[in-house]
Design a protein around this motif. Structure first.
Motif, short mmCIF file in Angstrom:
data_model
loop_
_atom_site.label_atom_id
_atom_site.label_comp_id
_atom_site.label_asym_id
_atom_site.label_seq_id
_atom_site.Cartn_x
_atom_site.Cartn_y
_atom_site.Cartn_z
N ASP A 201 -28.82 -16.73 7.01
CA ASP A 201 -27.82 -16.15 5.91
C ASP A 201 -26.51 -16.35 6.26
O ASP A 201 -26.11 -16.37 7.35
CB ASP A 201 -28.40 -14.66 6.04
N LYS A 202 -25.41 -16.37 5.02
CA LYS A 202 -24.42 -16.46 5.10
C LYS A 202 -23.57 -15.40 6.14
O LYS A 202 -22.56 -15.59 6.88
CB LYS A 202 -23.64 -16.67 3.60
N SER A 203 -24.27 -14.17 5.75
CA SER A 203 -23.46 -12.96 6.63
C SER A 203 -23.56 -13.10 8.14
O SER A 203 -23.19 -12.50 8.98
CB SER A 203 -24.33 -11.65 6.35
N ARG B 193 -15.73 -0.50 17.63
CA ARG B 193 -16.01 0.20 16.17
C ARG B 193 -14.62 0.14 15.16
O ARG B 193 -14.68 0.63 14.21
CB ARG B 193 -16.33 1.67 16.45
N GLU B 194 -13.63 -0.36 15.76
CA GLU B 194 -12.40 -0.22 14.95
C GLU B 194 -12.53 -1.06 13.68
O GLU B 194 -12.02 -0.53 12.57
CB GLU B 194 -11.27 -1.02 15.87
N PRO B 195 -13.30 -2.10 13.50
CA PRO B 195 -13.44 -2.98 12.28
C PRO B 195 -14.01 -1.88 11.00
O PRO B 195 -13.80 -1.81 9.99
CB PRO B 195 -14.25 -4.00 12.37
N ASN C 286 -16.47 -1.12 4.19
CA ASN C 286 -17.13 -2.17 3.81
C ASN C 286 -17.70 -3.01 4.89
O ASN C 286 -18.60 -3.88 4.71
CB ASN C 286 -16.47 -3.13 2.60
N SER C 287 -16.92 -2.89 5.89
CA SER C 287 -17.35 -3.74 7.13
C SER C 287 -18.21 -3.24 7.87
O SER C 287 -18.75 -2.08 7.90
CB SER C 287 -16.02 -3.67 8.17
#
Length: 897
Positions: free
Chosen positions: A153-155, A245-247, A253-254
């Motif tokens: 998968d691209k993700s 966890r910053e992102p 959405n991250s």
């Protein structure tokens, strides 16, 4: 706690291969296959074939060790991106991976070269060399990233592979380094806590307060430092968790990649382990700290116990030493005061002991670990307190009984003496008439009514009542008094018989004999008059109300001359050494009591805060001036001298030795007499104050304080009179020599006291008289002086009248002074001695006889340059001075030799 310690140590950490990781020839992006297999990507890298084998192996090994065991067990997916490279690079990559990949492989994806020729070569090469790669997993050759998207998968793919997975290699390295550093911190902290815990468990508890306090302080400081380390580690983990966890925090959405989620889980797991370690350590520390605090409490308790027990043991020992129950009312009252003082002295230690026992019981109630050590000490403290209290009560009971006994004995003795006085006071001539006899009978009957006051009518009942305190000495004394009562009662019975006969029928007259006591009693009985003195060559009649002489029961019954039926019975006693000893002891006891009353009733009251306002300002801080060394004199007589002369009752020969033995101690009177002028001057200034009046009122003294301050001066002169009386009674006996020596000793002391009184009145002498040696003689003389100038002798001053000089003879110097007398505020004249001249004894000579006068002698100085003609008041005085001067000169000569 042990989980971190027991984990297998990883062979590599990011810090070890930080440079190789930064080259980025292999990455763990965090992507996963459809079944969760971790993806390792080998991006395009120009110098891949030039990477050293060790570097390649270290990086690949490190990357395969990062995913969880569960994910690693699925197998790794490898993506080799060689789109811009040649087949040779593909082949080299496959060969190196096949030979050095440490983990399980699931799939190998190869993005073949994009150029046509290289792609064709790669297709052929993979068919020809597949077996050479020795891979047990499929190798899938892909023409483009689109083909790769069909498998993954691209993700889960990075942007370089056409995916959407956010990956920053530098950030990844930073996170990995931080996680591993945190893990090491957790591990190190856990090891420190475990080591500290082991040290605490193995520490032996000290046996004293100081070491326990030091140990508690040391452990508490170490614990605080470790707690700081824990807080720092927790803060480090929380910061790291925030960074990972910053992102997600930045963008809703991250999403975190599986590897990032694993990082979060790792950090959370490490934080949880840290929390569990801290809780376990805190639990252990709480127990250890409690034990240390209890140990310190125990050491304080033991220390206080030792101190209190030592004080109580000393109290018990002192109390055990109070075995004396007294031999007189005064002695018992003093013992009761001493017992009261001891009881007051013991109050504070007893309160401390009770408080300490209560503290020990509180420690036991608080579950102290050393109950077996504390409880016996509490029991011991309470036992000693109870023993002291019970023993004190017992002492009070015994002394109370003793006081009651001696009061009854004194009453009986006084009753006997009063009866003897009554019999002695009934004049014989008056009793010859019927009226006189009847009057005498009435007096006797009235007196006999008072017999019930002494309560000794039933000796058996008396002995039973006081059986517990009847020592042999007290019992003997009681028996003497009982016998005396019987004798006096017999005297009254006989007197009554005689008087009744006289009252009924007159008989022939009787020659009167009026016995008279040698000395008056201290207190006369009411309604009794003292008879007139009558000379008696054989006996000195005594009628005494109190004192040892009256209690010894040695009275002889003497019948007056005349009709036997009308005889008068009186008491008489030979003038013996026993009488003198008893007189000395009785007056010594009275003297000690008077000194005690002065000290307690006046001197001690000067420190009474309730009377301070009554003390005049001139008397402030002048107690030592007013009383001198009176306390020292009281202590000597009360504790030493009185007891020693009391021991002479049975053996009078010991009396002389008492005075010889205490020759140096009796010198204290010299100091007292030297201070007397200062004391009298202060009394003249303050004697009328309300303070002294109040003290005199409380003491019920008839005379003021100044009369009592003369007692020591009077007492020291009294001894020589008593010793002279003893000598009269002991002529030609064995103890005569010792008595003569004792008398000489007392006379020498009196002389020293007298001389010192004159010495302190010397004025104008610039030196220190204490440096002149012992004062040997002093006295007043007529003095003439002659001086020799050059070779011609001329008189310095022609005198027909001599000079009046007072001479002081010391071992080193002879002083010439002029006596002056001054009136002081209307009181008697006081003498002072104005210094005029001095002669060194080392340079003088003496001529004993002067022509024309046997009372004169010469003292010459510096080879007769100065000659002093001295006239004494008597030949004896002259000879005494010459003898003393010769002793000084002879002593100097012997010293020179």
């Amino acid at each position: 706690t042990d989980e971190i310690m027991q984990q297998e140590i990883r062979p590599l950490v990011a810090v070890d291969i930080i440079e190789q990781l930064h080259r980025q020839f292999a990455i763990l992006s965090g992507g996963r296959g459809k079944d969760g297999a971790p993806i390792i990507t080998f991006p395009e890298f120009a110098g891949f074939s030039e990477i050293p084998d060790d570097d390649f192996l270290n990086v690949v090994t490190y990357l395969t060790s990062i995913p969880s065991l569960e994910a690693a067990s699925i197998g790794f997916i490898i993506i080799i991106d060689r789109r811009r490279d040649k087949w040779s690079a593909v082949k080299a990559s496959l060969t190196r991976i096949a030979g050095a990949f440490p983990g399980n492989l699931q799939l190998v994806f190869v993005l073949r070269p994009s150029r046509f020729i290289q792609r064709a070569i790669a297709d052929i090469g993979i068919k020809l060399y597949r077996d050479d790669f020795k891979m047990k997993v499929p190798i899938i050759m892909l023409n483009s990233v689109s083909d790769l998207h069909g498998y993954i998968d691209k993700s889960q793919l990075t942007r370089e592979l056409g995916g959407t997975l956010e990956y920053g290699h530098s950030q990844w390295i930073h996170h990995r380094t931080a996680i591993e550093n945190f893990a090491m911190t957790v591990k190190t902290t856990a090891q420190m806590l475990q080591t500290f815990g082991t040290d605490l468990a193995e520490t032996e508890l000290p046996n004293d307060v100081q070491c326990t306090e030091e140990l508690l302080s040391s452990h508490t400081d170490h614990h605080s430092k470790l707690k700081d380390e824990l807080k720092l580690a927790v803060k480090q983990g929380a910061t790291l968790l925030t960074c990972i966890r910053e992102p997600v925090t930045r963008s809703a959405n991250s999403k975190l990649s599986p590897d990032e989620l694993e990082n979060v889980a790792t950090v959370e797991r490490l934080l949880a382990q840290l929390d569990e370690t801290e809780k376990a350590f805190d639990q252990f520390w709480t127990k250890h700290h409690l034990k240390l605090e209890q140990c310190l409490q125990l050491r304080h308790f033991e220390h206080d116990f030792r101190e209190v027990k030592l004080t109580l043991d000393n109290l018990m020992e002192t109390q055990a030493g109070f075995a004396d129950i007294g031999d007189s009312v005064t002695r018992v009252e003093n013992l009761l005061k001493e017992q009261k003082h001891l009881e007051e002295k013991g109050q504070e230690p007893l309160e401390k002991a009770q408080s300490l026992a209560l503290h020990g019981e509180q420690l036991i109630q608080n579950n102290h670990y050393a109950v077996d050590s504390i409880r016996p000490k509490c029991v011991e403290l309470r036992r000693i307190c109870d023993d002291f209290t019970n023993e004190t009560k017992k002492k009070y009971d015994i002394l109370g009984k003793s006081l009651e006994l001696h009061k009854q004995l004194d009453k009986a003795s006084q009753w006997c003496e009063a009866g003897i006085y009554l019999l002695a006071s009934q004049a014989v001539d008056k009793c010859q008439s019927q009226e006189g006899a009847e009057t005498a009978l009435v007096e006797i009957e009235k007196f006999l009514v008072t017999a019930k006051e002494h309560q000794l009518s039933n000796p058996k009942e008396f002995y039973n009542q006081f059986d517990m305190i009847l020592t042999p000495e007290i019992k003997a004394n009681a028996q003497r008094i009982v016998q005396k009562l019987e004798d006096v009662q017999e005297m009254f019975d006989k007197r009554q018989v005689s008087l009744k006969k006289l009252a009924a029928k007159q008989t022939r007259p009787v020659q009167p004999v009026a016995p008279h006591p040698e000395s008056s009693p201290k207190r006369a009985s009411p309604k009794i008059t003292r008879p007139a003195a009558v000379e008696n060559t054989s006996y000195h009649f005594q009628v005494r109300r109190r004192g040892p002489a009256a209690q010894n029961g040695n009275h002889a019954l003497v019948r007056a001359q005349g009709d036997k039926s009308a005889g008068l019975l009186v008491t008489c006693k030979p003038h013996t050494q026993d009488h003198i000893i008893n007189e000395l002891i009785e007056t010594e006891r009275v003297y000690v009591e008077e000194l005690q009353s002065i000290i307690e009733g006046y001197a001690s009251e000067m420190d009474n805060p309730n009377l301070v306002h009554l003390i005049p300002s001139a008397l402030q801080n002048k107690k030592e001036v007013l009383f001198g060394n009176l306390p020292e004199i009281y202590y000597f007589h009360n504790r030493i001298f009185l007891k020693e002369i009391e021991n002479c009752i049975e053996n009078p020969d010991l009396l002389a030795r008492c005075f010889l033995k205490r020759k140096e101690d009796l010198q204290i009177y010299e100091k007292y007499c030297q201070n007397k002028p200062r004391s009298e001057a202060l009394w003249r200034q303050c004697g009328d104050s309300i303070f002294f009046q109040e003290c005199q009122r409380k003491l019920d003294h008839k005379l003021s304080l100044d009369a009592y301050l003369l007692k020591p001066v009077q007492r020291i002169t009294k001894y020589q009179l008593l010793l002279k009386e003893m000598l009269k009674c002991s002529k030609n006996s064995e103890g005569t020599a010792e008595l003569e020596e004792a008398l000489a000793t007392v006379l020498d002391i009196i002389k020293s006291v007298n001389d010192s009184m004159h010495q302190i009145a010397i004025t104008g002498y610039e030196g220190d008289v204490s440096e002149l040696g012992k004062l040997l003689m002093q006295g007043s003389f007529n003095v003439w002086t002659d001086h020799k100038k050059g070779h011609n002798k001329v008189k310095d001053l022609a005198r027909f009248k001599p000079m009046q000089r007072h001479l002081f003879l010391y071992t080193k110097m002879l002083l010439f002074c002029k006596k002056r007398e001054e009136n002081t505020d209307g009181h008697e004249k006081t003498a002072s001695y104005s210094f005029k001249n001095s002669l060194k004894m080392s340079t003088v000579g003496i001529t004993e006889n002067v022509k024309g006068d046997n009372k004169k002698f010469e003292i010459w100085y510096n080879g007769r340059e100065e000659v002093y003609i001295i006239q004494a008041s008597s030949v004896e005085l002259k000879n005494t001075w010459i003898s003393e001067i010769r002793k000084v000169l002879t002593g100097q000569l012997e010293a020179c030799r």
